[in-house]
Design a protein around this motif. Structure first.
Motif, PDB file in Angstrom:
ATOM      1  N   PHE A  61       0.865  -1.185   0.000  1.00  0.00           N
ATOM      2  CA  PHE A  61       0.000   0.000   0.000  1.00  0.00           C
ATOM      3  C   PHE A  61       0.900   1.234   0.000  1.00  0.00           C
ATOM      4  CE2 PHE A  61      -2.122   3.197   2.763  1.00  0.00           C
ATOM      5  CZ  PHE A  61      -3.099   3.568   1.857  1.00  0.00           C
ATOM      6  N   THR A  62       0.634   2.172  -0.909  1.00  0.00           N
ATOM      7  CA  THR A  62       1.535   3.315  -1.010  1.00  0.00           C
ATOM      8  C   THR A  62       0.822   4.632  -0.735  1.00  0.00           C
ATOM      9  OG1 THR A  62       1.162   3.100  -3.374  1.00  0.00           O
ATOM     10  CG2 THR A  62       3.310   2.444  -2.574  1.00  0.00           C
ATOM     11  N   PRO A  63       1.126   5.230   0.382  1.00  0.00           N
ATOM     12  CA  PRO A  63       0.667   6.584   0.654  1.00  0.00           C
ATOM     13  C   PRO A  63       1.789   7.600   0.393  1.00  0.00           C
ATOM     14  CG  PRO A  63       1.279   5.508   2.707  1.00  0.00           C
ATOM     15  CD  PRO A  63       1.703   4.586   1.583  1.00  0.00           C
ATOM     16  N   SER A  64       1.424   8.836   0.169  1.00  0.00           N
ATOM     17  CA  SER A  64       2.441   9.889   0.150  1.00  0.00           C
ATOM     18  C   SER A  64       1.810  11.207   0.603  1.00  0.00           C
ATOM     19  CB  SER A  64       3.058  10.049  -1.236  1.00  0.00           C
ATOM     20  OG  SER A  64       2.207  10.764  -2.080  1.00  0.00           O
ATOM     21  N   LEU A  65       2.637  12.014   1.186  1.00  0.00           N
ATOM     22  CA  LEU A  65       2.181  13.268   1.743  1.00  0.00           C
ATOM     23  C   LEU A  65       3.150  14.349   1.270  1.00  0.00           C
ATOM     24  CD1 LEU A  65      -0.061  13.970   3.819  1.00  0.00           C
ATOM     25  CD2 LEU A  65       1.653  13.723   5.610  1.00  0.00           C
ATOM     26  N   GLY A  66       2.614  15.483   0.826  1.00  0.00           N
ATOM     27  CA  GLY A  66       3.522  16.528   0.346  1.00  0.00           C
ATOM     28  C   GLY A  66       3.017  17.917   0.685  1.00  0.00           C
ATOM     29  N   MET A  67       3.945  18.846   0.667  1.00  0.00           N
ATOM     30  CA  MET A  67       3.562  20.222   0.991  1.00  0.00           C
ATOM     31  C   MET A  67       4.382  21.218   0.173  1.00  0.00           C
ATOM     32  SD  MET A  67       3.780  22.296   4.596  1.00  0.00           S
ATOM     33  CE  MET A  67       5.541  22.322   4.668  1.00  0.00           C
ATOM     34  N   ASP A  68       3.698  22.238  -0.336  1.00  0.00           N
ATOM     35  CA  ASP A  68       4.362  23.401  -0.919  1.00  0.00           C
ATOM     36  C   ASP A  68       4.004  24.595  -0.037  1.00  0.00           C
ATOM     37  OD1 ASP A  68       5.312  21.974  -3.016  1.00  0.00           O
ATOM     38  OD2 ASP A  68       3.959  22.796  -4.537  1.00  0.00           O
ATOM     39  N   TRP A  69       4.977  25.304   0.394  1.00  0.00           N
ATOM     40  CA  TRP A  69       4.719  26.412   1.322  1.00  0.00           C
ATOM     41  C   TRP A  69       5.528  27.618   0.884  1.00  0.00           C
ATOM     42  CZ3 TRP A  69       6.936  26.606   6.979  1.00  0.00           C
ATOM     43  CH2 TRP A  69       6.478  27.775   7.610  1.00  0.00           C
ATOM     44  N   LYS A  70       4.809  28.698   0.544  1.00  0.00           N
ATOM     45  CA  LYS A  70       5.492  29.948   0.217  1.00  0.00           C
ATOM     46  C   LYS A  70       5.905  30.581   1.536  1.00  0.00           C
ATOM     47  CE  LYS A  70       3.240  31.065  -4.101  1.00  0.00           C
ATOM     48  NZ  LYS A  70       2.005  31.669  -4.614  1.00  0.00           N
ATOM     49  N   VAL A  71       7.120  30.335   1.913  1.00  0.00           N
ATOM     50  CA  VAL A  71       7.602  30.779   3.218  1.00  0.00           C
ATOM     51  C   VAL A  71       7.689  32.298   3.272  1.00  0.00           C
ATOM     52  CG1 VAL A  71       9.512  30.559   4.854  1.00  0.00           C
ATOM     53  CG2 VAL A  71       8.962  28.672   3.334  1.00  0.00           C
ATOM     54  N   TRP A  72       8.047  32.871   2.137  1.00  0.00           N
ATOM     55  CA  TRP A  72       8.282  34.298   2.128  1.00  0.00           C
ATOM     56  C   TRP A  72       8.002  34.835   0.738  1.00  0.00           C
ATOM     57  CZ3 TRP A  72      12.494  37.104  -0.205  1.00  0.00           C
ATOM     58  CH2 TRP A  72      12.531  38.460   0.174  1.00  0.00           C
ATOM     59  N   GLN A  73       7.314  35.951   0.686  1.00  0.00           N
ATOM     60  CA  GLN A  73       7.040  36.549  -0.612  1.00  0.00           C
ATOM     61  C   GLN A  73       7.354  38.032  -0.560  1.00  0.00           C
ATOM     62  OE1 GLN A  73       3.279  35.382  -2.147  1.00  0.00           O
ATOM     63  NE2 GLN A  73       3.938  35.749  -4.233  1.00  0.00           N
ATOM     64  N   GLY A  74       8.320  38.451  -1.329  1.00  0.00           N
ATOM     65  CA  GLY A  74       8.672  39.874  -1.367  1.00  0.00           C
ATOM     66  C   GLY A  74       8.016  40.515  -2.571  1.00  0.00           C
ATOM     67  N   LYS A  75       8.463  41.703  -2.931  1.00  0.00           N
ATOM     68  CA  LYS A  75       7.862  42.431  -4.041  1.00  0.00           C
ATOM     69  C   LYS A  75       7.999  41.638  -5.350  1.00  0.00           C
ATOM     70  CE  LYS A  75       8.198  46.869  -6.310  1.00  0.00           C
ATOM     71  NZ  LYS A  75       9.239  47.830  -6.626  1.00  0.00           N
ATOM     72  N   ASN A  76       9.205  41.185  -5.603  1.00  0.00           N
ATOM     73  CA  ASN A  76       9.373  40.373  -6.804  1.00  0.00           C
ATOM     74  C   ASN A  76      10.221  39.125  -6.515  1.00  0.00           C
ATOM     75  OD1 ASN A  76      11.661  41.741  -6.370  1.00  0.00           O
ATOM     76  ND2 ASN A  76      11.540  43.008  -8.227  1.00  0.00           N
ATOM     77  N   GLN A  77      10.026  38.649  -5.318  1.00  0.00           N
ATOM     78  CA  GLN A  77      10.776  37.445  -4.927  1.00  0.00           C
ATOM     79  C   GLN A  77       9.852  36.499  -4.165  1.00  0.00           C
ATOM     80  OE1 GLN A  77      14.538  37.971  -2.969  1.00  0.00           O
ATOM     81  NE2 GLN A  77      14.542  40.128  -3.504  1.00  0.00           N
ATOM     82  N   THR A  78      10.120  35.199  -4.327  1.00  0.00           N
ATOM     83  CA  THR A  78       9.361  34.202  -3.583  1.00  0.00           C
ATOM     84  C   THR A  78      10.323  33.141  -3.084  1.00  0.00           C
ATOM     85  OG1 THR A  78       7.678  34.455  -5.276  1.00  0.00           O
ATOM     86  CG2 THR A  78       7.329  32.694  -3.698  1.00  0.00           C
ATOM     87  N   LEU A  79      10.111  32.707  -1.864  1.00  0.00           N
ATOM     88  CA  LEU A  79      10.871  31.581  -1.344  1.00  0.00           C
ATOM     89  C   LEU A  79       9.874  30.497  -0.978  1.00  0.00           C
ATOM     90  CD1 LEU A  79      13.717  30.596  -0.480  1.00  0.00           C
ATOM     91  CD2 LEU A  79      13.140  31.359   1.824  1.00  0.00           C
ATOM     92  N   LYS A  80      10.061  29.335  -1.599  1.00  0.00           N
ATOM     93  CA  LYS A  80       9.100  28.258  -1.417  1.00  0.00           C
ATOM     94  C   LYS A  80       9.799  27.058  -0.782  1.00  0.00           C
ATOM     95  CE  LYS A  80       5.700  27.294  -4.789  1.00  0.00           C
ATOM     96  NZ  LYS A  80       5.380  26.624  -6.058  1.00  0.00           N
TER      97      LYS A  80
END
Lengths: 619, 351
Positions: A373-392
Motif C-alpha cells: 500500500f503506497t501513501p504519500s504526503l507533500g507540501m508546498d509552502w510559500k515561506v516568504w514573498q517579497g515584491k518580486n521574490q518568492t521563497l518556497k
C-alpha cells in the motif's frame, strides 16, 4: 535533389487560401501531472528544448538537461535512465498518461523513443508510487503529444544530415478547427554509426571505425481530438515505431547481434467537463514486439481506467480513480499473463494561498497479490514573498513499489514466482527561490533520502540465472538547479546549471560478507553537472552546453572505476528566413566539440566530435 | 659524409646490441610470471572484464590484472582458457579472440583477432594453432556449426581453414601430427590430421567429453554424464579407447583438477534450483575410496590443484555481482585461507 522532391511533394498537397485567421487556438486538454505532486520536483522540458534534441535521443536529452544518469550501451544503443541512484527498472515511463514500460523487462529503452514522436517531456524526481503507481521509485518520465483546436492548417518538413551517416527526415501536417483537430507526423531516422574510436580490445589499440552499429527507425504519430460539445471532448493518439539496429559489440567482442523493436501504442481519452470537475475515461493498448537475432519476445498491455477530479471548494480538491491492466507476454521461453487492478486517490488541501498540502494513496493488486500500500504526503509552502521574490519550501514523504516483471517471475528456466515486490520509502525537502527583475532568476536545492528494500537481482544458480530479492539500498543526495534570463539590447540571454550529488549504497547483499556492502552501486556517478547558456538575437540563436559525469564503478564491489568525463555541445540557428507564408528555420550543431574520448559503460565505444545540419520548411 | 657517419653509428650500435643479446641461455632472467600460479578470471558477460591474476603461493603475494598492467590496455574479453607452449601463453576469449603473450612477462606478442565466434580452447601442432570454437548461435541458441579454426603461425594471424566438428567442441590435445577434439554435445572423440587439416576419425563415447589429461604416461579423456562420470583411456597410436572407468558421481560440471598420487578432484553442482555444489575426489585406477563431498558449498566456479604444495584451490564467482574469491584447502579438505580474486575466477595454471 531528394530534398527538392520532398519540398515539391509538400507543396503538392498544400491547400491554397486558408481561412485560419478567425480561429482562436485552444490546446487539447491534458491533465496536469503536478496537480497533486506537492513537495516534489518536476522539470518540464518544452517543445523548443525538445527540438534541439530532435535527431538525437531522449536519452541524450535527459543526460544533458536533467540530473538523471543515462546508461548508454553505445551510440544509438540501449539507453536506460537512472534517477537518484536507482536502476532503470525504477523509473515509470508514461506516454499520454499510459504506462509504457515493457511488462517483461520492467523498463524502457530511451533510444527507441525518438523525440520526433513527442511534444513535451516532464520529469518527476523521486518516489511517487502513490501518484503514478508501479515502478515510480526513482522518478517518472511523462511524454506527451500536444495538439490544439482552431489553428487551421499547418505543415512542415525537416531534413537533417550529419556525421557518421546521419540522415533524418520528418514530415508533419495537421489541421484543426474549433471542433476537430488532427495532426500526423511521419519520420525516418538512420545512421551508419561508423564513428572512429580507439579499440582497446585490439593489439596496439588502433583507431578503427565502429563496425556493426547501424541504426534505423521509422514511425508515425497520429493525434486526433474532437470537441463533441462544450462539455465533452474525445481525443486519441497512436504511435507506431519500428527500430532496426545492429547491436554495437563490446570492445574485444565481434558479436553480430541484430535487434528489431516494433511498438504500437494507442490511447483514447474521453473527458466530461462538469462544474469544476473533470471525469476522464481512458483506454489504451501497448504492443511491443522485439526480435533479438531470431528469438522473438512480444508483449501486449491493455489498459482501462476512469477517474474523477473535482474542486470541492477553493481549499479542497480531490481525485479518485481505478485502473485495470492486462499484460500478456509471449516470450521466447514462456507465455504468461498478469492482471492488475489499482485504486488511487488524491486530495489537495490549501488552507491559504501560501500553503498546499496533498495526500495520495494507491493500492495495486496483481494476479491476486497485494503490492505494498503506497501513501504519500507533500507540501508546498510559500515561506516568504517579497515584491518580486518568492521563497518556497517543498517537502514530501512517501512509499513506492515495483511489481516483479514477467521475466522475473516466469522466465524459463530461472524465473522466480515467489519474488516479492520491491518496496521503497523516501522523503525530501527543498527550497526554491525565484526573483523577477532585470535578471529573472530561480534557484532550487533539494535533499532527499530513500531506502529500497527487496531489490531484485539475477544471480547464477549453476548454469541458470535466477532472480531473488537480495539487496537493500540506501540512497541520499542533493540536487541544485539554477536558471537565469536577461536582456542586453536586442539580445535575450538564458543560462542554467544543475548539480547532482548522489550516494547510493548497498546495506544488505547476498550475505554478510558481500563485498558490495557499504559501497556505491555500480554505474552510479556521485557527481553530475549540467550547464548551458543560450542567446537569441533577431532570429539568430545559439547555445553552448556542457555536462559532466563523475567516476562510476563497473561492479557492485567497486574495484574498477571508470573515469569521469565532460562533453561540450554547440549549436547555432536562424529562425527568420521567410518567403511568403513559409518559414525556413536553419540550424547547425556540433556535439562533443572537443572530441573527448569517453565511455559511459565499460568498453562500450562512444562517438567523438560530430556535426549535424538541420533544414526545415514550416507553413 | 653524414650518411656514412650515420651508417657507421648504426653498424656499431647493431654490433653492440648483437653482443649484448648474445646470452648463453642459462643467464636469462626469469620473467615475473614464470613461477607461481596464474589465475584465470573469466569476466562477466557483457562487460568483457576477463583478466589474469598472479599468485606467489609461498608469500601469498597476489598481483591483479596482469594483462592490463603489462600491456596498458584491458584484456577486453571473456577469458575461457589459457594454454602454455614454451615462451608463449595463449589466452582464449570466448568473445571471439585469442591473445598471445610472452609466458614470462605477459607482454603482448600477437593475436587471432578475426574469424572466430566463440573459441573455447587451443592446441599447437607444428607451426599451426588449432582453436576449438562453438561457432555462431542459431535462432534457438544452438550451435550447429561448430568448428576447429586453423591459424598458420604461432603468434596468431588470420584464420585459415575451419574444420567442421561435432557440436560444442571443448578441449584439444595435440599428439604427433594429430589433434584430438573433445566433442561435448554430441559425445564424441574426434581426430584431426594437422597436416591435411581434415577430420580423420570420430568415436562416440559415453558422457560428454570436456577435458584431456595425462596421468603418468597415459592419456585420458574426462566425460561427465548427469548421474555418473566416465574416464576414457585413449590408445595413443590408433586413438581407440583402451579402457573406460565409470564412477557413480552425479552432477559433475566438467571442471576437474589433477591431484597427487593419482587423485582427481571434480567439481559437482546440483544446479538450479537447489544449487548445492561440492568437490568430489576420485582416483584412477580405483585404488582409493571415492569421496563425493570432500568440500561442500555454493557458488563454486573453478578448481585447481598445486601439486608442489598439495593444495586445492576452489573459486567462488560470488554471483558475478563483483569480484569472486578462492578458498585454499589441504588435501583432506581443511580450509587454509581465502583470497579475493577478479570477476568470475574460473581456472588455474600452476607453474
Amino acid at each position: 535533389m531528394i530534398l527538392l522532391l520532398w519540398v515539391c511533394t509538400i507543396f503538392g498537397f498544400l491547400p491554397v487560401g486558408q481561412d485560419t485567421v478567425s480561429l482562436t487556438e485552444v490546446e487539447v486538454f491534458a491533465p496536469a501531472i503536478d496537480k497533486f505532486a506537492q513537495g516534489q520536483k518536476v522539470q518540464v522540458l518544452e517543445k523548443t528544448e525538445l527540438e534541439i534534441y530532435r535527431g538525437r535521443s531522449l536519452g541524450d536529452l535527459l543526460q544533458e538537461r536533467t540530473g538523471i544518469f543515462v546508461r548508454q550501451y553505445g551510440a544509438g544503443m540501449l539507453a536506460s535512465p537512472s534517477f537518484r541512484g536507482t536502476s532503470a527498472g525504477h523509473t515509470a515511463l508514461f506516454w499520454n498518461g499510459l504506462p509504457i514500460n515493457s511488462p517483461s523487462l520492467g523498463q524502457s529503452d530511451l533510444s527507441i523513443l525518438p523525440m520526433a514522436g513527442i511534444d513535451q517531456a516532464a520529469i518527476q524526481f523521486g518516489n511517487a508510487g502513490a501518484l503514478f503507481g508501479n515502478e515510480a521509485i526513482g522518478g517518472s518520465i511523462h511524454l506527451e503529444t500536444k495538439s490544439e483546436f482552431g489553428s487551421g492548417f499547418q505543415a512542415g518538413i525537416s531534413q537533417q544530415f550529419g556525421s557518421f551517416g546521419l540522415a533524418n527526415t520528418y514530415l508533419s501536417a495537421g489541421f484543426s478547427s474549433k471542433k476537430f483537430s488532427t495532426k500526423t507526423r511521419v519520420y525516418r531516422e538512420s545512421a551508419t554509426n561508423d564513428f572512429p574510436y580507439q579499440n582497446l580490445g585490439q593489439i596496439g589499440t588502433p583507431e578503427v571505425r565502429q563496425q556493426h552499429a547501424r541504426f534505423e527507425q521509422n514511425g508515425i504519430v497520429q493525434d486526433l481530438a474532437w470537441n463533441l460539445n462544450s462539455k465533452n471532448q474525445l481525443k486519441t493518439s497512436i504511435w507506431w515505431n519500428k527500430a532496426n539496429r545492429e547491436i554495437q559489440p563490446v570492445m574485444g567482442s565481434n558479436t553480430r547481434d541484430q535487434q528489431e523493436d516494433q511498438s504500437f501504442r494507442a490511447v483514447v481519452d474521453y473527458f466530461l467537463f462538469g462544474e469544476k470537475s473533470i471525469f476522464n475515461l481512458k483506454t489504451g493498448l501497448v504492443r511491443d514486439e522485439q526480435v533479438f537475432n531470431q528469438s522473438q519476445n512480444n508483449t501486449t498491455q491493455y489498459f482501462a481506467s476512469g477517474d474523477w477530479d473535482k474542486d470541492f471548494s477553493f481549499k479542497w480538491t480531490g481525485k479518485a480513480g481505478v485502473r485495470f491492466t492486462l499484460a500478456k507476454g509471449d516470450l521466447s521461453t514462456y507465455q504468461a499473463e498478469d492482471n492488475r487492478l489499482e485504486l488511487y486517490q488524491s486530495t489537495r488541501f490549501s488552507p491559504s494561498e501560501k500553503i498546499s498540502l496533498s495526500l495520495n494513496l494507491r493500492q495495486l493488486v496483481y494476479s491476486g497479490t497485494f503490492a505494498p500500500f503506497t501513501p504519500s504526503l507533500g507540501m508546498d509552502w510559500k515561506v516568504w514573498q517579497g515584491k518580486n521574490q518568492t521563497l518556497k519550501l517543498k517537502t514530501s514523504a512517501g512509499k513506492g513499489f515495483k511489481v516483479p516483471t514477467l521475466n522475473d517471475r516466469f522466465w524459463n528456466p530461472g524465473g522466480n514466482p515467489e519474488l516479492l515486490p520491491e518496496e521503497s520509502l523516501s522523503g525530501e525537502i527543498g527550497l526554491n527561490w525565484t526573483k523577477t527583475g532585470k535578471i529573472n532568476m530561480s534557484h532550487g536545492i533539494t535533499y532527499y533520502r530513500m531506502q529500497v528494500d527487496n531489490w531484485i537481482i539475477w544471480v547464477p544458480k549453476g548454469n541458470i540465472w535466477s532472480p531473488e530479492n537480495i539487496r537493500k539500498v540506501s540512497n541520499q543526495g542533493i540536487e541544485y538547479e539554477g536558471k537565469a534570463s536577461w536582456e542586453t539590447g536586442n539580445w535575450q540571454w538564458k543560462a542554467d546549471a544543475s548539480y547532482t550529488f548522489s550516494k547510493a549504497v548497498s546495506t544488505e547483499g547476498i550475505d554478510e560478507n558481500d563485498p558490495a556492502l557499504g559501497k556505491q552501486l555500480p554505474y552510479t556517478p556521485k557527481h553530475q553537472v549540467n550547464g548551458r547558456i543560450s542567446a537569441d538575437h533577431r532570429g539568430f540563436t545559439g547555445f553552448l552546453g556542457t555536462f559532466f559525469v563523475g567516476e562510476r564503478s563497473v561492479t557492485a564491489d567497486n574495484p574498477r572505476q571508470m573515469p569521469g568525463y565532460q562533453l561540450w555541445n554547440l549549436g547555432v540557428g536562424y529562425q527568420n528566413l521567410k518567403w511568403g507564408k513559409l518559414n525556413f528555420p536553419l540550424s547547425f550543431q556540433i556535439n562533443n566539440i572537443l572530441n573527448t574520448d569517453y565511455q559511459v559503460l565499460y568498453l562500450r565505444a562512444m562517438p567523438g566530435r560530430s556535426y549535424q545540419f538541420n533544414l526545415s520548411i514550416h507553413l | 659524409m653524414k650518411i656514412k657517419l650515420h651508417q657507421s653509428i648504426w653498424a656499431f650500435a647493431l654490433i653492440f646490441i648483437l653482443f649484448a643479446c648474445d646470452d648463453s641461455g642459462s643467464e636469462r632472467p626469469l620473467g615475473a610470471y614464470e613461477t607461481g600460479i596464474l589465475i584465470m578470471n573469466e569476466g562477466a558477460f557483457g562487460s568483457n572484464d576477463g583478466e589474469v591474476y598472479h599468485l606467489e603461493p609461498a608469500s601469498g603475494f597476489l598481483k591483479p590484472n596482469i594483462f592490463e598492467m603489462e600491456n596498458n590496455r584491458p584484456f577486453a574479453g571473456l577469458l575461457e582458457d589459457m594454454v602454455m607452449e614454451g615462451e608463449r601463453l595463449y589466452l582464449v576469449a570466448n568473445t571471439g579472440k585469442v591473445e598471445i603473450v610472452n609466458s614470462g612477462d605477459f607482454k603482448s606478442r600477437g593475436a587471432v583477432a578475426g574469424g572466430l565466434d566463440q573459441p573455447r580452447s587451443l592446441a599447437i601442432n607444428g607451426n599451426k594453432l588449432f582453436i576449438s570454437d562453438y561457432g555462431p548461435y542459431d535462432g534457438s541458441y544452438n550451435t550447429p556449426d561448430s568448428y576447429i579454426a586453423v591459424v598458420n603461425g604461432l603468434d596468431g594471424g588470420a584464420v585459415g581453414k575451419k574444420i567442421q566438428v561435432s557440436n560444442k567442441p571443448e578441449d584439444l590435445y595435440s599428439i604427433g601430427k594429430f589433434v584430438l577434439v573433445a566433442g561435448s554435445e554430441e559425445k564424441s572423440l574426434q581426430v584431426i590430421d594437422a597436416e591435411t587439416e581434415t577430420l580423420t576419425k570420430t568415436l562416440v563415447v559415453a558422457g560428454s567429453p570436456t577435458q584431456f589429461f595425462i596421468l603418468g604416461t597415459q592419456l585420458w579423456l574426462f566425460a561427465p554424464a548427469s548421474d555418473k562420470v566416465y574416464f576414457h583411456r585413449i590408445n595413443t597410436s590408433n586413438f581407440d579407447l583402451t579402457e573406460t572407468v565409470e564412477m557413480a558421481i552425479p552432477d559433475a560440471t566438467g571442471k576437474m583438477a589433477i591431484g597427487n598420487n593419482g587423485k582427481i578432484y571434480l567439481l559437482t553442482s546440483t544446479g538450479w534450483p537447489t544449487y548445492e555444489d561440492a568437490v568430489a575426489s576420485v582416483s584412477i585406477p580405483n585404488s582409493q575410496p571415492i569421496v563425493k563431498e570432500l568440500i561442500k558449498g555454493s557458488g563454486f566456479y573453478g578448481i585447481g590443484f598445486d601439486q608442489n604444495r598439495g593444495e586445492l584451490y576452489v573459486t567462488n564467482a560470488k554471483g558475478f555481482q563483483g569480484n569472486g574469491n578462492v578458498t585454499v584447502y589441504n588435501e583432506s579438505g581443511t580450509v587454509l585461507k581465502t583470497l579475493d580474486l577478479g570477476r568470475g575466477p574460473s581456472g588455474f595454471m600452476m607453474r
